[in-house]
Design an enzyme around this catalytic site. Structure first.
Site, PDB file in Angstrom:
ATOM      1  N   SER A 170      -5.122   5.125  -4.584  1.00 57.84           N
ATOM      2  CA  SER A 170      -4.957   6.505  -5.051  1.00 57.84           C
ATOM      3  C   SER A 170      -4.724   6.625  -6.557  1.00 57.84           C
ATOM      4  O   SER A 170      -3.889   5.925  -7.118  1.00 57.84           O
ATOM      5  CB  SER A 170      -3.792   7.167  -4.316  1.00 57.84           C
ATOM      6  OG  SER A 170      -3.591   8.467  -4.828  1.00 57.84           O
ATOM      7  N   GLY A 214      -7.271   4.891   2.933  1.00 62.06           N
ATOM      8  CA  GLY A 214      -7.497   3.666   2.153  1.00 62.06           C
ATOM      9  C   GLY A 214      -8.804   3.631   1.394  1.00 62.06           C
ATOM     10  O   GLY A 214      -9.046   2.696   0.653  1.00 62.06           O
ATOM     11  N   ARG A 224     -11.630   8.509  -3.336  1.00 62.91           N
ATOM     12  CA  ARG A 224     -11.895   9.951  -3.224  1.00 62.91           C
ATOM     13  C   ARG A 224     -13.391  10.226  -3.030  1.00 62.91           C
ATOM     14  O   ARG A 224     -13.783  11.007  -2.165  1.00 62.91           O
ATOM     15  CB  ARG A 224     -11.396  10.633  -4.501  1.00 62.91           C
ATOM     16  CG  ARG A 224     -11.205  12.116  -4.337  1.00 62.91           C
ATOM     17  CD  ARG A 224     -10.656  12.704  -5.619  1.00 62.91           C
ATOM     18  NE  ARG A 224      -9.455  12.029  -6.076  1.00 62.91           N
ATOM     19  CZ  ARG A 224      -8.987  12.068  -7.323  1.00 62.91           C
ATOM     20  NH1 ARG A 224      -9.620  12.777  -8.231  1.00 62.91           N
ATOM     21  NH2 ARG A 224      -7.897  11.417  -7.666  1.00 62.91           N
ATOM     22  N   ASP A 254      -1.683  -0.366   5.961  1.00 61.90           N
ATOM     23  CA  ASP A 254      -1.906   0.358   7.217  1.00 61.90           C
ATOM     24  C   ASP A 254      -3.397   0.557   7.509  1.00 61.90           C
ATOM     25  O   ASP A 254      -3.737   1.126   8.542  1.00 61.90           O
ATOM     26  CB  ASP A 254      -1.232   1.743   7.180  1.00 61.90           C
ATOM     27  CG  ASP A 254      -2.001   2.698   6.292  1.00 61.90           C
ATOM     28  OD1 ASP A 254      -2.284   2.326   5.132  1.00 61.90           O
ATOM     29  OD2 ASP A 254      -2.340   3.800   6.747  1.00 61.90           O
ATOM     30  N   ASP A 276      -0.001   5.137   0.645  1.00 56.49           N
ATOM     31  CA  ASP A 276      -0.243   6.109   1.709  1.00 56.49           C
ATOM     32  C   ASP A 276      -0.338   5.411   3.059  1.00 56.49           C
ATOM     33  O   ASP A 276      -1.187   4.551   3.251  1.00 56.49           O
ATOM     34  CB  ASP A 276      -1.581   6.838   1.472  1.00 56.49           C
ATOM     35  CG  ASP A 276      -1.475   7.859   0.367  1.00 56.49           C
ATOM     36  OD1 ASP A 276      -0.354   8.308   0.083  1.00 56.49           O
ATOM     37  OD2 ASP A 276      -2.524   8.198  -0.206  1.00 56.49           O
ATOM     38  N   ASN A 303      -3.474   9.223  -7.602  1.00 56.15           N
ATOM     39  CA  ASN A 303      -2.264  10.057  -7.622  1.00 56.15           C
ATOM     40  C   ASN A 303      -1.001   9.261  -7.318  1.00 56.15           C
ATOM     41  O   ASN A 303       0.071   9.857  -7.136  1.00 56.15           O
ATOM     42  CB  ASN A 303      -2.414  11.205  -6.616  1.00 56.15           C
ATOM     43  CG  ASN A 303      -3.520  12.163  -7.032  1.00 56.15           C
ATOM     44  OD1 ASN A 303      -3.450  12.737  -8.113  1.00 56.15           O
ATOM     45  ND2 ASN A 303      -4.542  12.290  -6.213  1.00 56.15           N
ATOM     46  N   ASP A 329       0.880  -1.159   0.000  1.00 56.59           N
ATOM     47  CA  ASP A 329       0.000   0.000   0.000  1.00 56.59           C
ATOM     48  C   ASP A 329       0.928   1.223   0.000  1.00 56.59           C
ATOM     49  O   ASP A 329       2.076   1.124   0.452  1.00 56.59           O
ATOM     50  CB  ASP A 329      -0.863  -0.042   1.265  1.00 56.59           C
ATOM     51  CG  ASP A 329      -1.651   1.222   1.457  1.00 56.59           C
ATOM     52  OD1 ASP A 329      -2.378   1.599   0.538  1.00 56.59           O
ATOM     53  OD2 ASP A 329      -1.528   1.841   2.528  1.00 56.59           O
TER      54      ASP A 329
HETATM   55  P1  B16 Z   1      -6.778   9.894  -4.472  1.00 57.07           P
HETATM   56  P2  B16 Z   1      -3.719   4.132  -0.300  1.00 57.07           P
HETATM   57  C1  B16 Z   1      -5.604   6.040  -0.507  1.00 57.07           C
HETATM   58  O1  B16 Z   1      -4.308   5.569  -0.776  1.00 57.07           O
HETATM   59  C2  B16 Z   1      -5.586   6.987   0.671  1.00 57.07           C
HETATM   60  O2  B16 Z   1      -5.243   6.292   1.869  1.00 57.07           O
HETATM   61  C3  B16 Z   1      -6.964   7.580   0.850  1.00 57.07           C
HETATM   62  O3  B16 Z   1      -6.968   8.490   1.931  1.00 57.07           O
HETATM   63  C4  B16 Z   1      -7.394   8.297  -0.448  1.00 57.07           C
HETATM   64  O4  B16 Z   1      -8.719   8.800  -0.325  1.00 57.07           O
HETATM   65  C5  B16 Z   1      -7.334   7.280  -1.587  1.00 57.07           C
HETATM   66  O5  B16 Z   1      -6.021   6.740  -1.677  1.00 57.07           O
HETATM   67  C6  B16 Z   1      -7.694   7.914  -2.916  1.00 57.07           C
HETATM   68  O6  B16 Z   1      -6.707   8.862  -3.221  1.00 57.07           O
HETATM   69  O7  B16 Z   1      -7.774  10.945  -4.146  1.00 57.07           O
HETATM   70  O8  B16 Z   1      -5.360  10.399  -4.518  1.00 57.07           O
HETATM   71  O9  B16 Z   1      -7.132   9.090  -5.698  1.00 57.07           O
HETATM   72  O10 B16 Z   1      -3.660   4.154   1.209  1.00 57.07           O
HETATM   73  O11 B16 Z   1      -4.641   3.060  -0.851  1.00 57.07           O
HETATM   74  O12 B16 Z   1      -2.346   4.129  -0.948  1.00 57.07           O
HETATM   75 MG    MG Z   2      -2.875   3.238   3.230  1.00 58.20          MG
END
Ligand code: B16
Ligand code: MG
Length: 226
Positions: A129, A58, A61, A183, A23, A131, A21
């Protein structure tokens, strides 16, 4: 063969890849998500604090926006309004991400990735994400990974197993060959649903659905026998 060596051999054979993972495991973007969502919440007169922000880890959006809107009492929002709010948040968030650099990596991240690679394991990203590519680039991590499965190639977010199943497919491996490091409890549930073992860190540490718990990412090479 002594017991330790036997353990190492069987563990080495057990996993052929580690799916990380992003973030909360390799980096921490909570403060940027918080600042970007806070701007939207303040404008709509919605109470939003760091505890609510923690519930967004996790999840996608749009699901994050729906959690924030639980406290919204204003006029009804259409789907287009919601899409607009989510993309406004994302614009602010991406600007904030430009502040990230390799200095934002945890102290043991690079040495752990290097040891795992030297130990012959394949490495992948399994992140919700969209991003993830930008974050990996800002952190200088791109070349460590054999595959990236993220918000751009999935239809369903964690706890759905799709993001991890796609990572295994990109690696050309079976789910049981992969260990997921996560996490978020939603991510541990996604790993279990994918038929993969998992190592839980941070918020998810000690979660009963996880196969292992880690205090620090540096414990990983020994766990997988690398
Ligand atoms: P984005 P992970 C997740 O990443 C984040 O933990 C979560 O807070 C966020 O809303 C989600 O990605 C979507 O992110 O807006 O950048 O597409 O923990 O799965 O790496
Ligand atoms: Mg995470």
């Amino acid at each position: 063969m002594n017991a330790l060596l036997r353990g190492r051999v069987s563990l080495t054979v057990k996993y052929r890849a580690v799916i990380f993972d992003l973030d909360g495991v390799l980096c921490h973007t909570d403060k940027y998500h918080y600042l970007a969502w806070k701007q939207i919440a303040d404008r709509l007169g919605i109470y939003f604090d760091e505890q609510i922000n923690n519930r967004l880890r996790g999840v996608s959006r749009m699901e994050s926006l729906n959690i924030i809107l639980e406290k919204y009492t204003g006029p009804l929002l259409s789907n287009e309004d919601k899409e607009r709010l989510a993309s406004e948040k994302n614009e602010t968030y991406r600007k904030l991400l430009m502040q990230m650099s390799p200095k934002d990596l945890g102290p043991n991240v690079l040495s752990t990735l290097e040891r795992l690679r030297k130990g012959g394991l394949k490495l992948a990203i399994g992140s919700s994400s969209k991003n993830a590519p930008l974050i990996l680039e800002r952190l200088g991590l791109k070349h460590y990974f054999d595959a990236v499965s993220d918000g751009n190639n999935i239809q369903y977010s964690k706890p759905h197993p799709q993001v991890f199943l796609m990572a295994a497919e990109y690696l050309g491996l079976k789910p049981q060959d992969c260990l997921v490091v996560e996490d978020a409890k939603a991510g541990i549930r996604a790993a279990a649903a994918a038929g993969m073992d998992s190592a839980a860190m941070g918020d998810a540490a000690g979660y009963e659905l996880a196969t292992y718990s880690l205090k620090d990412i540096a414990e990983l090479p020994e766990l997988v026998g690398a």
